[in-house]
Design an enzyme around this catalytic site. Sequence first.
Site, PDB file in Angstrom:
ATOM      1  N   GLU A   1       0.814  -1.213   0.000  1.00  0.00           N
ATOM      2  CA  GLU A   1       0.000   0.000   0.000  1.00  0.00           C
ATOM      3  C   GLU A   1       0.855   1.274   0.000  1.00  0.00           C
ATOM      4  OE1 GLU A   1      -3.567  -0.455   2.671  1.00  0.00           O
ATOM      5  OE2 GLU A   1      -2.491  -2.264   3.245  1.00  0.00           O
TER       6      GLU A   1
ATOM      7  N   SER B   1      -6.645  -2.722   2.730  1.00  0.00           N
ATOM      8  CA  SER B   1      -7.121  -2.271   1.421  1.00  0.00           C
ATOM      9  C   SER B   1      -7.746  -3.376   0.587  1.00  0.00           C
ATOM     10  CB  SER B   1      -5.980  -1.604   0.630  1.00  0.00           C
ATOM     11  OG  SER B   1      -5.601  -0.394   1.237  1.00  0.00           O
TER      12      SER B   1
ATOM     13  N   SER C   1     -10.778   8.376   0.330  1.00  0.00           N
ATOM     14  CA  SER C   1     -10.800   7.632   1.594  1.00  0.00           C
ATOM     15  C   SER C   1     -12.036   7.983   2.420  1.00  0.00           C
ATOM     16  CB  SER C   1      -9.532   7.917   2.399  1.00  0.00           C
ATOM     17  OG  SER C   1      -8.389   7.421   1.745  1.00  0.00           O
TER      18      SER C   1
END
Length: 310
Positions: free
Chosen positions: A13, A149, A284
């Site tokens: 990530e 994620s 997000s």
Amino acid sequence: MTIIVIAGGLSHERDVSLRSGRRVAQALRDVGREVIEADVNADLVPLLRRTPDAVVVPMLHGGLGEDGAFREVLEVLNVPFVGPTGASSRLTFDKSIATSVVRAAGLAAPKQIALPHDIFRELGAPALMEGIGAQLGYPLMVKPSRSGSALGVTKVDDASGLPAALVAAYAYGSVAVIESYVAGTEIAVTVLDDGSGPVALPPVEIRPESGVYDYESRYTAGQTRFVTPAELSDDALLAARELAVAVHRALGLRHLSRTDMIVEASGRPVFFEGNVAPGMTETSLAPLAFEAAGRELGEVFATLVDLARA
């Protein structure tokens, strides 16, 4: 006081981490704070040591950022930082442990089996499939025990898909978790504790165009529609916020966390994952919750920095 926003690292990530870090750093500058941006490399510890009034904002995602190890280094160096401690981060990041803790606290969470790769390899898939199906039923979810994620996460509808799903999960770690599938509305609830106790912000409802909230849906603009607050009954929204605060406390978290959950048709929210380093990119979930609560990103982090320093 100098704020050091640390982003990047070497996890899967990394790109998301860099985007989160840049956004938080700029938001802090916008409210008048002095900020240095840093990556995780050989220069980091010397930077921390020569900056005596530093407060760290870890924006690292994935293993290094969320498994507690880096935060424990900061604790050893006596450097204050925003977010949960190393110990509570390690507990939360490992889904096989966090779910057990949440269930032990009397909170709703899916049934789960943790399956290490060496057991899977030695015993073989056929020997395990029947038992797993009998205990959990289908459909079910397979995911890495320690990853974020939605990397390596697969929904499995029948026994034929389970071996491939386990292989996908093992690509991101040595332990896979297999969970009973919970049908309903997926939401995320950010919990903020800026000194007066944990408060749940408005829940964010997640509606991916593909029907699956995977890595691409999370970080590609336009791939997912977010509704804040979630379009649920008042009772369901209240229950979701209460669950998020209860999870925050059960896992020993501080400052900022995010709880991902499914709200069943009955209105009951069910925990499935905690997050100690919520993403702060343009797509997000936590920043959407801040905005819905009337809070600015820079203001939130400036307050948390002051709290961490104190």
